[in-house]
Write a protein that holds these residues in place. Structure first.
Motif, PDB file in Angstrom:
ATOM      1  N   ILE A  80     -92.116  53.554-102.936  1.00 12.13           N
ATOM      2  CA  ILE A  80     -93.253  54.722-102.323  1.00 12.13           C
ATOM      3  C   ILE A  80     -94.638  54.249-101.837  1.00 12.13           C
ATOM      4  CG2 ILE A  80     -94.306  55.497-104.506  1.00 12.13           C
ATOM      5  CD1 ILE A  80     -93.199  58.163-101.529  1.00 12.13           C
ATOM      6  N   GLY A 239     -96.576  55.666-114.159  1.00 10.54           N
ATOM      7  CA  GLY A 239     -96.368  56.575-115.361  1.00 10.54           C
ATOM      8  C   GLY A 239     -96.816  56.336-116.628  1.00 10.54           C
ATOM      9  N   GLY A 352    -107.242  56.266-106.723  1.00 13.49           N
ATOM     10  CA  GLY A 352    -106.558  55.218-104.947  1.00 13.49           C
ATOM     11  C   GLY A 352    -108.114  56.284-104.012  1.00 13.49           C
ATOM     12  N   CYS A 358    -102.418  58.839-106.566  1.00 14.21           N
ATOM     13  CA  CYS A 358    -101.697  58.626-107.562  1.00 14.21           C
ATOM     14  C   CYS A 358    -101.176  59.917-107.292  1.00 14.21           C
ATOM     15  CB  CYS A 358    -102.312  58.216-108.868  1.00 14.21           C
ATOM     16  SG  CYS A 358    -101.456  58.724-110.104  1.00 14.21           S
TER      17      CYS A 358
HETATM   18  C1  HEM Z   1    -104.104  57.214-115.527  1.00 10.29           C
HETATM   19  C2  HEM Z   1    -103.175  56.628-115.478  1.00 10.29           C
HETATM   20  C3  HEM Z   1    -102.866  56.648-113.638  1.00 10.29           C
HETATM   21  C4  HEM Z   1    -103.392  55.400-113.192  1.00 10.29           C
HETATM   22  C5  HEM Z   1    -105.173  55.370-112.850  1.00 10.29           C
HETATM   23  C6  HEM Z   1    -103.068  55.698-111.164  1.00 10.29           C
HETATM   24  C7  HEM Z   1    -103.439  55.078-109.920  1.00 10.29           C
HETATM   25  C8  HEM Z   1    -102.821  54.801-109.455  1.00 10.29           C
HETATM   26  C9  HEM Z   1    -103.395  54.427-108.474  1.00 10.29           C
HETATM   27  C10 HEM Z   1    -104.664  53.310-107.579  1.00 10.29           C
HETATM   28  C11 HEM Z   1    -102.226  54.608-107.273  1.00 10.29           C
HETATM   29  C12 HEM Z   1    -102.371  53.718-105.661  1.00 10.29           C
HETATM   30  C13 HEM Z   1    -102.594  52.796-106.268  1.00 10.29           C
HETATM   31  C14 HEM Z   1    -101.979  52.626-103.808  1.00 10.29           C
HETATM   32  O1  HEM Z   1    -103.081  52.968-103.166  1.00 10.29           O
HETATM   33  O2  HEM Z   1    -102.008  50.705-103.302  1.00 10.29           O
HETATM   34  C15 HEM Z   1    -101.312  55.154-107.481  1.00 10.29           C
HETATM   35  C16 HEM Z   1     -99.844  55.203-107.268  1.00 10.29           C
HETATM   36  C17 HEM Z   1     -99.171  56.180-107.397  1.00 10.29           C
HETATM   37  N1  HEM Z   1     -98.580  56.643-108.721  1.00 10.29           N
HETATM   38 FE1  HEM Z   1    -100.707  56.640-110.345  1.00 10.29          FE
HETATM   39  N2  HEM Z   1    -102.001  56.691-111.430  1.00 10.29           N
HETATM   40  C18 HEM Z   1    -101.628  56.664-112.698  1.00 10.29           C
HETATM   41  C19 HEM Z   1    -100.706  57.816-114.035  1.00 10.29           C
HETATM   42  C20 HEM Z   1     -99.288  58.238-112.856  1.00 10.29           C
HETATM   43  C21 HEM Z   1     -98.613  58.752-113.326  1.00 10.29           C
HETATM   44  C22 HEM Z   1     -98.528  59.119-114.902  1.00 10.29           C
HETATM   45  C23 HEM Z   1     -97.260  58.419-112.546  1.00 10.29           C
HETATM   46  C24 HEM Z   1     -95.974  59.942-112.370  1.00 10.29           C
HETATM   47  C25 HEM Z   1     -95.064  59.947-112.682  1.00 10.29           C
HETATM   48  C26 HEM Z   1     -97.920  58.117-111.398  1.00 10.29           C
HETATM   49  C27 HEM Z   1     -97.389  57.686-109.515  1.00 10.29           C
HETATM   50  C28 HEM Z   1     -97.602  57.615-108.944  1.00 10.29           C
HETATM   51  C29 HEM Z   1     -97.338  57.469-107.593  1.00 10.29           C
HETATM   52  C30 HEM Z   1     -95.781  57.813-107.461  1.00 10.29           C
HETATM   53  C31 HEM Z   1     -98.114  56.393-106.787  1.00 10.29           C
HETATM   54  C32 HEM Z   1     -97.571  56.442-105.324  1.00 10.29           C
HETATM   55  C33 HEM Z   1     -98.346  57.040-104.428  1.00 10.29           C
HETATM   56  C34 HEM Z   1     -97.985  57.156-103.042  1.00 10.29           C
HETATM   57  O3  HEM Z   1     -97.679  56.018-102.403  1.00 10.29           O
HETATM   58  O4  HEM Z   1     -97.996  58.042-101.938  1.00 10.29           O
HETATM   59  N3  HEM Z   1     -99.428  57.895-111.966  1.00 10.29           N
HETATM   60  N4  HEM Z   1    -101.706  55.557-109.141  1.00 10.29           N
END
Ligand code: HEM
Length: 410
Positions: A80, A239, A352, A358
């Motif tokens: 994604i 996640g 982000g 996220c």
């Molecule tokens: C404290 C916990 C978490 C942190 C610090 C975190 C951090 C991030 C960050 C910084 C991004 C953006 C990356 C970018 O722009 O290159 C991101 C994207 C994402 N995260 Fe998390 N995340 C966490 C937990 C989770 C969990 C629990 C899930 C799902 C089960 C998840 C699913 C996703 C998904 C699907 C994206 C992509 C969103 C997109 O491309 O539209 N994250 N996360």
């Protein structure tokens, strides 16, 4: 490093041996002296100011996804984060419906998370024994939540697959071939396990995320089996370790600053603010990556078209242009102004910003809040069983182990 070392030398030294080092003084120097810095070992431009990082995350005309980057995508293909425009919006919406929609978040997911926190929390050994909080609590809670959400709770190898895929992805910065091969083997096993479930859900969908992925259509076609498998592997990577490390950072800093723990014991209304604050103060994800779509002027420096750009969101979270006293850990900082939806415009960059913010942030917030509430309710205090565990990692950063002695509340 001596005062006479250049900012580039100082940052390279941090990259070479980050274990235990405190990167925040280096980030401050970079924000002041070289906010857009070419870093040879990373073959990338590094941004450290809140404004520049926010612009990188939000401005799709200037920055786009970096294709073929090392890391998790080399294990499970296009995910994604590499999508944009309408495709990204439509596909992200499938996961968002399940991870952010009040119908699931407020009931099903809430029940799953509370159940997991209680189940694992009750098994923790208390003083005088030592509890390994990483393997005993902070990892199994997010791991169990994803397994339930994907309806893969029966997969006894789920934990091993997760460990090997993650080790071979984001964390394998040296591209160790043995680790990479283990990651590929785990991915193949995961795919073998999930393939029959995909076939089943195509014909008989259930009420869980895997069925959503199998049913959705984009441009008149369902996602291919490959895409569903890739999404599954991505969710494992996105996640679990993130939330696990965020909780490890939270516990570490509450032990280091017992007066903050006491504030929370005295006023549990501060829990939500404390969770936001640790994500600001010590975010588990330090870096997000993009590619410059054109020649870009960033604070007077030209970043050439096609360059890899790495934004240290951890540095953005300590920018005095955005936060007062950013190097102070204050569990009450966000009291009364939490952003319950962790919206795109929130100032904390841990999740982000912009279109790729996220999708799992509300799930992570829930997991962290329920875990913290449990610890506050069950224990009077805790301490490290040995030395303070050092932080390690450039992209993901936290202590890798957390051995503590827990003292039960009377
Ligand atoms: C404290 C916990 C978490 C942190 C610090 C975190 C951090 C991030 C960050 C910084 C991004 C953006 C990356 C970018 O722009 O290159 C991101 C994207 C994402 N995260 Fe998390 N995340 C966490 C937990 C989770 C969990 C629990 C899930 C799902 C089960 C998840 C699913 C996703 C998904 C699907 C994206 C992509 C969103 C997109 O491309 O539209 N994250 N996360």
């Amino acid at each position: 490093m001596s005062d006479s070392s250049t900012v580039a030398e100082e940052f390279a030294a941090y990259l070479a041996d980050n274990v235990g080092a405190d990167p925040f003084p280096i980030f401050r120097r970079m924000r002041e002296e070289a906010p857009a810095l070419w870093v040879e070992p990373l073959q990338a431009w590094v941004l450290t100011r809140w404004d520049d990082i926010t612009s990188m995350l939000e401005d799709g005309d200037k920055y786009g996804p970096l294709m073929n980057q090392p890391g998790t995508s080399s294990i499970f293909g296009r995910a994604i984060l590499q999508m944009s425009g309408d495709e990204h919006r439509r596909k992200d919406a499938i996961i968002a419906k399940r991870l952010r929609g009040p119908r699931y978040l407020g009931s099903t997911i809430e029940d799953i998370v509370s159940g997991l926190v209680h189940e694992y929390g009750e098994q923790l050994p208390v003083a005088p024994e030592t509890a390994d909080l990483r393997t005993g609590l902070t990892e199994p809670v997010p791991l169990g939540a994803i397994a339930e959400l994907m309806d893969m709770g029966e997969a006894s190898n789920f934990r091993n697959w997760y460990n090997d895929i993650v080790a071979a992805g984001t964390s394998n910065v040296t591209r160790d071939p043995v680790v990479h091969a283990q990651g590929e083997a785990a991915r193949d096993e995961l795919y073998d396990f999930v393939t029959p479930s995909i076939e089943e859900r195509r014909t008989c969908p259930g009420d869980e995320l895997l069925s959503d992925l199998c049913s959705m259509e984009y441009e008149g076609e369902r996602l291919s089996d490959d895409e569903v498998r890739s999404f599954t592997a991505f969710l494992l990577s996105a996640g679990i370790e993130t939330t696990d490390r965020a909780l490890a950072n939270l516990v570490k800093h509450l032990i280091l600053q017992p007066e903050q723990w006491q504030r929370l014991k005295d006023d549990t209304e501060l829990v939500s603010s404390a969770v936001t604050e640790i994500l600001r103060y010590r975010p588990p994800v330090h870096v997000t990556i993009r590619m410059a779509k054109h020649d870009l002027d960033v604070d007077g420096t030209t970043i050439p078209e096609g360059s890899k750009v790495m934004s240290f969101v951890s540095s953005a979270n300590h920018d005095t242009a955005r936060f007062d006293d950013p190097d102070v850990f204050d569990v009450g900082r966000f009291q009364g102004e939490e952003r319950p939806n962790y919206t795109l415009i929130g100032p904390v960059r841990a999740f982000g910003g912009g279109p790729h913010t996220c999708t799992g942030s509300l799930l992570a917030k829930l997991e962290m809040e329920r875990t913290l509430e449990y610890l506050l309710d069950r224990f009077d205090r805790f301490e490290f069983a040995g030395d303070v565990p050092p932080d390690t990692g450039i992209v993901l950063r936290s202590p890798t182990s957390l051995d503590v002695v827990l003292h039960s509340a009377a």
